[in-house]
Write a protein that holds these residues in place. Structure first.
Motif, PDB file in Angstrom:
ATOM      1  N   LYS A  73       0.808  -1.220   0.000  1.00 23.88           N
ATOM      2  CA  LYS A  73       0.000   0.000   0.000  1.00 23.88           C
ATOM      3  C   LYS A  73       0.840   1.269   0.000  1.00 23.88           C
ATOM      4  N   PHE A  74       1.953   1.256   0.732  1.00 24.53           N
ATOM      5  CA  PHE A  74       2.633   2.525   1.007  1.00 24.53           C
ATOM      6  C   PHE A  74       4.018   2.693   0.384  1.00 24.53           C
ATOM      7  N   SER A  75       4.590   1.635  -0.186  1.00 23.11           N
ATOM      8  CA  SER A  75       5.949   1.795  -0.725  1.00 23.11           C
ATOM      9  C   SER A  75       5.993   2.748  -1.917  1.00 23.11           C
ATOM     10  N   GLY A  76       4.853   3.024  -2.509  1.00 21.92           N
ATOM     11  CA  GLY A  76       4.803   3.991  -3.601  1.00 21.92           C
ATOM     12  C   GLY A  76       4.944   5.428  -3.137  1.00 21.92           C
ATOM     13  N   ASN A  77       4.827   5.656  -1.823  1.00 19.95           N
ATOM     14  CA  ASN A  77       4.976   7.005  -1.281  1.00 19.95           C
ATOM     15  C   ASN A  77       6.457   7.315  -1.045  1.00 19.95           C
ATOM     16  N   ASN A  78       6.892   8.484  -1.467  1.00 24.06           N
ATOM     17  CA  ASN A  78       8.302   8.863  -1.327  1.00 24.06           C
ATOM     18  C   ASN A  78       8.766   8.898   0.125  1.00 24.06           C
TER      19      ASN A  78
ATOM     20  N   TYR B  95       6.229   1.460 -17.088  1.00 20.36           N
ATOM     21  CA  TYR B  95       6.237   1.734 -15.651  1.00 20.36           C
ATOM     22  C   TYR B  95       7.576   1.389 -15.001  1.00 20.36           C
ATOM     23  N   VAL B  96       8.424   0.675 -15.726  1.00 15.73           N
ATOM     24  CA  VAL B  96       9.687   0.210 -15.151  1.00 15.73           C
ATOM     25  C   VAL B  96      10.582   1.373 -14.755  1.00 15.73           C
ATOM     26  N   GLU B  97      10.723   2.355 -15.624  1.00 18.37           N
ATOM     27  CA  GLU B  97      11.657   3.456 -15.374  1.00 18.37           C
ATOM     28  C   GLU B  97      11.236   4.341 -14.206  1.00 18.37           C
ATOM     29  N   PHE B  98       9.953   4.265 -13.816  1.00 18.91           N
ATOM     30  CA  PHE B  98       9.467   5.092 -12.705  1.00 18.91           C
ATOM     31  C   PHE B  98       9.550   4.372 -11.356  1.00 18.91           C
ATOM     32  N   THR B  99      10.047   3.134 -11.354  1.00 20.80           N
ATOM     33  CA  THR B  99      10.065   2.330 -10.135  1.00 20.80           C
ATOM     34  C   THR B  99      11.376   2.513  -9.385  1.00 20.80           C
ATOM     35  N   ARG B 100      11.292   2.945  -8.142  1.00 25.18           N
ATOM     36  CA  ARG B 100      12.468   3.143  -7.305  1.00 25.18           C
ATOM     37  C   ARG B 100      12.930   1.821  -6.703  1.00 25.18           C
TER      38      ARG B 100
ATOM     39  N   GLU C 132      10.812   0.590  -3.779  1.00 23.51           N
ATOM     40  CA  GLU C 132       9.398   0.567  -4.122  1.00 23.51           C
ATOM     41  C   GLU C 132       9.067  -0.715  -4.879  1.00 23.51           C
ATOM     42  N   LEU C 133       7.954  -1.339  -4.535  1.00 23.57           N
ATOM     43  CA  LEU C 133       7.502  -2.502  -5.289  1.00 23.57           C
ATOM     44  C   LEU C 133       7.042  -2.069  -6.682  1.00 23.57           C
ATOM     45  N   PHE C 134       7.274  -2.931  -7.667  1.00 21.23           N
ATOM     46  CA  PHE C 134       6.826  -2.635  -9.020  1.00 21.23           C
ATOM     47  C   PHE C 134       5.302  -2.540  -9.058  1.00 21.23           C
ATOM     48  N   LEU C 135       4.622  -3.410  -8.313  1.00 21.48           N
ATOM     49  CA  LEU C 135       3.167  -3.352  -8.253  1.00 21.48           C
ATOM     50  C   LEU C 135       2.709  -2.006  -7.697  1.00 21.48           C
ATOM     51  N   SER C 136       3.354  -1.544  -6.632  1.00 22.71           N
ATOM     52  CA  SER C 136       3.001  -0.249  -6.037  1.00 22.71           C
ATOM     53  C   SER C 136       3.295   0.902  -7.003  1.00 22.71           C
ATOM     54  N   SER C 137       4.405   0.786  -7.736  1.00 18.58           N
ATOM     55  CA  SER C 137       4.769   1.816  -8.707  1.00 18.58           C
ATOM     56  C   SER C 137       3.723   1.918  -9.811  1.00 18.58           C
ATOM     57  N   MET C 138       3.245   0.775 -10.286  1.00 18.70           N
ATOM     58  CA  MET C 138       2.231   0.788 -11.340  1.00 18.70           C
ATOM     59  C   MET C 138       0.949   1.443 -10.851  1.00 18.70           C
ATOM     60  N   ILE C 139       0.568   1.178  -9.603  1.00 23.49           N
ATOM     61  CA  ILE C 139      -0.631   1.800  -9.048  1.00 23.49           C
ATOM     62  C   ILE C 139      -0.416   3.301  -8.882  1.00 23.49           C
ATOM     63  N   ARG C 140       0.769   3.686  -8.420  1.00 30.30           N
ATOM     64  CA  ARG C 140       1.091   5.111  -8.259  1.00 30.30           C
ATOM     65  C   ARG C 140       0.992   5.843  -9.589  1.00 30.30           C
TER      66      ARG C 140
ATOM     67  N   LYS D 261      -4.474  -3.376 -11.274  1.00 36.45           N
ATOM     68  CA  LYS D 261      -5.232  -2.645 -10.266  1.00 36.45           C
ATOM     69  C   LYS D 261      -6.148  -3.587  -9.495  1.00 36.45           C
ATOM     70  N   GLU D 262      -6.722  -4.559 -10.182  1.00 34.59           N
ATOM     71  CA  GLU D 262      -7.573  -5.547  -9.513  1.00 34.59           C
ATOM     72  C   GLU D 262      -6.766  -6.371  -8.512  1.00 34.59           C
ATOM     73  N   ILE D 263      -5.543  -6.746  -8.887  1.00 34.18           N
ATOM     74  CA  ILE D 263      -4.665  -7.491  -7.980  1.00 34.18           C
ATOM     75  C   ILE D 263      -4.352  -6.649  -6.749  1.00 34.18           C
ATOM     76  N   TYR D 264      -4.011  -5.386  -6.979  1.00 35.02           N
ATOM     77  CA  TYR D 264      -3.702  -4.472  -5.881  1.00 35.02           C
ATOM     78  C   TYR D 264      -4.895  -4.325  -4.936  1.00 35.02           C
ATOM     79  N   LYS D 265      -6.081  -4.129  -5.491  1.00 40.02           N
ATOM     80  CA  LYS D 265      -7.278  -3.968  -4.666  1.00 40.02           C
ATOM     81  C   LYS D 265      -7.601  -5.242  -3.901  1.00 40.02           C
ATOM     82  N   LYS D 266      -7.393  -6.371  -4.533  1.00 38.82           N
ATOM     83  CA  LYS D 266      -7.633  -7.645  -3.843  1.00 38.82           C
ATOM     84  C   LYS D 266      -6.748  -7.763  -2.612  1.00 38.82           C
ATOM     85  N   LEU D 267      -5.483  -7.412  -2.751  1.00 37.94           N
ATOM     86  CA  LEU D 267      -4.531  -7.561  -1.659  1.00 37.94           C
ATOM     87  C   LEU D 267      -4.694  -6.500  -0.581  1.00 37.94           C
TER      88      LEU D 267
END
Length: 437
Positions: A73-78, A157-162, A165-173, A181-187
């Motif tokens: 949920k939160f690794s996408g936050n700086n 989305y790869v180049e924007f991933t720190r 940060e999880l790649f899944l979180s980066s894609m949602i960000r 997005k469905e996978i993210y919401k499920k989890l």
């Protein structure tokens, strides 16, 4: 539904631990029809229970799952700092990554998602999808490698991933839609984790407030009446006040840490929960009712049961998986068993919701609610390492075995090695030493 959880190098779990909700290939016809759901070609348990001695680590599986979800949920936050409590009772674990993995069903398909993190760096990350066979969607180790069929959709989305940060979180960000997005919401939305000791009435009260139909309130009230708690009605209201009516430090504290108060636009919204009891005269005739403040006047057991009803009913209505740490805390055995029965009731649990909990309530073992492979024991060895095992993995244990008797005898571990209190010696301790001069 959740099929399997794994974690490694987290708190007291040094080695990889697995909680499987997939039945072992044997039949127990008296239980299977109620305890097992079939979805997406998978047979999965609706319920599972974990036992273990105090300080043996049975709560750590729940904490591992909570940590995993928080990172998603939160690794996408700086400003989010990953902080994982790894195993600390040896020399090597502090220099090794921690691992988390979950396998779940979404839209009749099976997904397996996990990652490894060392300090604040994502070392590995993977996502697999299974229909007839398992296929890797992406795999991350040093760099992110994407399956050919997903490459065009995900590569941007790869180049924007720190690195933290999880790649899944980066894609949602970065506002990805559809499957990711469905996978993210499920989890992050369909898994609910509750501490049995931290009572919070918010979810139950919010469920009542946010549903205009009386059916939700009546359902909660019916459950409270079935529990024989002497309750005839409930009233939940929002009391809007000016934020200036409370001290600044309290307003800021609640704004940061709770959802039941809203201090935006200079307003403070407080939820008030009243429990209605019948009142009688000296002849035992009903003469009216009296309102009790839930938190101020009701027992801790009543507050606990009310608090659990919201997440439990939300789970049953929406097909979520709910994890409850210390389900039996403050509850009588009859209430604990009623909660379990809700999930194993074919007429109530129509969306294959799951209940996974830990407990010290041994009566549940003798009541034969569960198959052997639904019962897990957490043991701890002499080096402080917790190990999770299903009773279904033990040879020589069949459905006629007295599980409670074997558990109390220590045959499954997790019972503790408590010394006999009679071995204590007070010979060298004077009364003055005990009570003070």
């Amino acid at each position: 539904m959740i099929k399997e959880l794994k974690c490694k190098n987290f708190k007291s779990f040094k080695k990889e631990q697995i909680l499987s909700l997939e039945p072992i290939n044997r039949l127990e016809s008296d239980l299977d029809i109620f305890n097992i759901a079939e979805i997406g070609g998978e047979k999965l348990f609706k319920t599972a229970v974990i036992y273990g001695h105090n300080a043996y680590g049975k709560s750590n599986l729940f904490k591992a799952l909570k940590t995993m979800i928080q990172i998603i949920k939160f690794s996408g936050n700086n400003d989010y700092e990953i902080n994982i409590d790894n195993f600390k009772l040896d020399e090597e674990s502090s220099s090794l990554p921690s691992m988390f993995e979950i396998t779940f069903i979404l839209n009749e398909l099976t997904y397996r998602y996990g990652f490894e993190i060392f300090k604040d760096t994502v070392i590995k990350e993977w996502l697999y999808k299974k229909n007839k066979r398992e296929v890797n969607i992406y795999n991350r180790e040093n760099e992110i490698n994407i399956n050919t069929s997903y490459r065009e959709k995900l590569k941007k989305y790869v180049e924007f991933t720190r690195k933290d940060e999880l790649f899944l979180s980066s894609m949602i960000r970065n506002n990805i839609q559809d499957e990711m997005k469905e996978i993210y919401k499920k989890l992050t939305e369909d898994i609910v984790i509750i501490s049995g000791e931290q009572i919070n009435t918010h979810m139950t009260s919010t469920l009542i407030l946010e549903n205009d139909e009386r059916s939700i309130k009546e359902l909660i009230l019916t459950c409270l009446k079935f529990a024989d708690l002497g309750i005839s009605d409930i009233s939940v209201k929002e009391d809007e006040k000016s934020a200036s009516e409370i001290p600044d430090f309290i307003r800021e504290l609640f704004a940061k840490n709770t959802k039941d108060m809203n201090t935006s636009k200079g307003k403070w919204v407080e939820i008030q929960e009243q429990i209605v009891h019948k009142k009688y005269n000296n002849e035992g005739l009903e003469i009216g009712t009296i309102d009790f403040d839930l938190l101020a006047n009701e027992s801790e057991g009543t507050i606990k049961f009310y608090s659990l009803l919201g997440p439990i009913l939300d789970s049953l209505l929406n097909g979520k998986s709910v994890f409850i740490d210390e389900l039996d805390s403050k509850l009588h055995n009859t209430l604990t068993t009623k909660i379990i029965n809700l999930f194993n009731n074919l007429g109530i649990n129509k969306k294959n919701s799951q209940l996974i909990f830990n407990t010290h309530d041994l009566q549940i073992l003798s009541d034969k609610f569960f198959r052997r492979d639904q019962i897990y024991i957490v043991d701890k060895n002499e080096y402080g390492e917790s190990e999770l095992a299903s009773i279904g993995d033990y040879k020589g244990i069949d459905k006629k075995t007295n599980i409670l008797k074997h558990y109390l005898a220590g045959n499954f571990g997790g019972i503790g090695r408590v010394k006999d209190i009679n071995d204590l010696s007070f010979n060298n301790i004077s009364n003055n030493n005990l009570m003070g001069d």
